[in-house]
Motif scaffolding. Structure first.
Motif, PDB file in Angstrom:
ATOM      1  N   LEU A 270       0.818  -1.208   0.000  1.00  0.00           N
ATOM      2  CA  LEU A 270       0.000   0.000   0.000  1.00  0.00           C
ATOM      3  C   LEU A 270       0.855   1.262   0.000  1.00  0.00           C
ATOM      4  CD1 LEU A 270      -2.867  -0.977   2.483  1.00  0.00           C
ATOM      5  CD2 LEU A 270      -2.998  -0.802   0.001  1.00  0.00           C
ATOM      6  N   VAL A 271       1.909   1.263   0.805  1.00  0.00           N
ATOM      7  CA  VAL A 271       2.791   2.429   0.855  1.00  0.00           C
ATOM      8  C   VAL A 271       3.513   2.612  -0.472  1.00  0.00           C
ATOM      9  CG1 VAL A 271       4.840   3.389   1.963  1.00  0.00           C
ATOM     10  CG2 VAL A 271       3.078   2.297   3.345  1.00  0.00           C
ATOM     11  N   LEU A 272       3.944   1.501  -1.082  1.00  0.00           N
ATOM     12  CA  LEU A 272       4.607   1.584  -2.388  1.00  0.00           C
ATOM     13  C   LEU A 272       3.659   2.132  -3.440  1.00  0.00           C
ATOM     14  CD1 LEU A 272       7.050   0.958  -4.190  1.00  0.00           C
ATOM     15  CD2 LEU A 272       6.139  -1.358  -4.476  1.00  0.00           C
ATOM     16  N   ALA A 273       2.418   1.643  -3.452  1.00  0.00           N
ATOM     17  CA  ALA A 273       1.435   2.135  -4.424  1.00  0.00           C
ATOM     18  C   ALA A 273       1.121   3.608  -4.190  1.00  0.00           C
ATOM     19  CB  ALA A 273       0.166   1.296  -4.331  1.00  0.00           C
ATOM     20  N   LEU A 274       1.009   4.006  -2.931  1.00  0.00           N
ATOM     21  CA  LEU A 274       0.733   5.403  -2.605  1.00  0.00           C
ATOM     22  C   LEU A 274       1.871   6.308  -3.051  1.00  0.00           C
ATOM     23  CD1 LEU A 274      -1.136   7.447  -1.225  1.00  0.00           C
ATOM     24  CD2 LEU A 274       0.035   6.948   0.926  1.00  0.00           C
ATOM     25  N   THR A 275       3.101   5.883  -2.847  1.00  0.00           N
ATOM     26  CA  THR A 275       4.261   6.675  -3.258  1.00  0.00           C
ATOM     27  C   THR A 275       4.309   6.826  -4.772  1.00  0.00           C
ATOM     28  OG1 THR A 275       5.485   5.862  -1.328  1.00  0.00           O
ATOM     29  CG2 THR A 275       6.757   6.873  -3.106  1.00  0.00           C
ATOM     30  N   ILE A 276       4.064   5.723  -5.498  1.00  0.00           N
ATOM     31  CA  ILE A 276       4.064   5.785  -6.964  1.00  0.00           C
ATOM     32  C   ILE A 276       2.969   6.722  -7.456  1.00  0.00           C
ATOM     33  CG2 ILE A 276       3.661   4.444  -9.060  1.00  0.00           C
ATOM     34  CD1 ILE A 276       4.951   2.066  -7.661  1.00  0.00           C
ATOM     35  N   MET A 277       1.792   6.655  -6.847  1.00  0.00           N
ATOM     36  CA  MET A 277       0.692   7.524  -7.237  1.00  0.00           C
ATOM     37  C   MET A 277       1.035   8.991  -6.990  1.00  0.00           C
ATOM     38  SD  MET A 277      -3.265   7.485  -5.930  1.00  0.00           S
ATOM     39  CE  MET A 277      -2.782   8.041  -4.288  1.00  0.00           C
TER      40      MET A 277
END
Length: 293
Positions: free
Chosen positions: A274-281
């Motif tokens: 989730l944190v990785l996806a949030l950072t990419i977004m």
């Protein structure tokens, strides 16, 4: 432009080896172990393990308590990030315009940065003590009888206040540095073109602070998700009961207190994704609107 090169091709690898070793030892290896453990039902004492596939992940989505904690984590992170950035920006703007006693004013605002998260949690317990806490007495004047560690909302409010208070100095330092790096000629030109201070701030100053704000946005979300662990643990005193709990603290409760190694590993993997996806977004959507020059 001449490109730097090394005569010995092994020299760059040798220079990078210490840092790469630390990253592998403290990040990649634990991450791999967490990913592997999430597919097993492990004995808490390490005597055996049973492969269960995706059952640990399936349990998360059917657990009402986990979904409740996930919702609280989202609200908690948004509140901490927004208020810590907004208050720090306001203080930085005011501190930048102070003419007398500026160093003392800035130093007083930055002192809180030296406070460790558990200490901030302990100070929150003092401020929100039911019998003689000053914050409890203050809100009692408006008819709000606070019961921290007994009432869900009151405990969540104390967590947010303490977390925001702890993070404001970091944001303040970066915002103040960004404000002081704006050329005086730009400020004088903006003053001539627009006499309104509020309009001048949103049209000139704030866009120039966008790179700093984007950096702090990522830092504050990471802080709200992970670095508030010590503060929350101190406020709850290892006795959460039916109180608000973030996902990171839930990993600790299930893994170290509940001895559910596989379940807590699955939670850590979900949180990492989730944190990785949030950072990419953030980089794809927000950074496109940021101009560094």
């Amino acid at each position: 432009m001449k490109r730097a090169s090394f005569d010995n091709p092994w020299l760059p690898i040798l220079l990078l080896l210490p840092q790469l070793s630390i990253i592998c030892l403290f990040f990649y290896w634990p991450a791999w172990q967490a990913l592997r453990s999430s597919f097993f039902l492990e004995d808490p004492f390490g005597f055996g393990e049973t492969f269960v596939g995706l059952q640990n992940y399936a349990r998360l989505w059917t657990s009402s308590q986990y979904l409740k904690n996930a919702g609280f984590t989202v609200i908690f992170s948004l509140c901490v990030t927004f208020f810590s950035l907004a208050i720090a920006l306001l203080l930085a703007v005011k501190a930048d315009s102070v003419l007398r006693g500026a160093k003392t004013y800035r130093t007083l605002l930055m002192w809180v940065y030296a406070v460790a998260p558990p200490v901030a949690g302990f100070l929150a317990l003092i401020l929100f003590n039911q019998r003689w806490g000053p914050m409890v007495d203050f809100f009692a004047q408006f008819g709000w009888q606070m019961k921290v560690r007994l009432d869900y909302f009151d405990t969540a409010f104390a967590m947010v206040v303490a977390s925001v208070w702890k993070q404001i100095p970091v944001n303040f330092i970066f915002f103040l540095s960004g404000l002081q790096s704006i050329p005086r000629a730009v400020r004088e030109a903006a003053l001539i073109d627009n006499r309104s201070g509020i309009s001048r701030f949103w049209t000139v100053t704030f866009p120039l602070l966008a790179p700093t704000g984007f950096f702090l946005l990522i830092i504050n979300i990471t802080y709200a998700l992970f670095d508030t662990f010590g503060l929350i643990d101190t406020i709850l005193r290892n006795n959460p009961g039916d109180q608000p709990v973030t996902l990171v603290y839930q990993v600790y409760l299930d893994g170290f207190r509940g001895q559910d190694i596989g379940g807590s590993s699955a939670q850590s993997v979900v949180l990492m994704v989730l944190v990785l996806a949030l950072t990419i977004m953030q980089f794809r959507l927000v950074e496109r609107r940021i101009h560094y020059t």
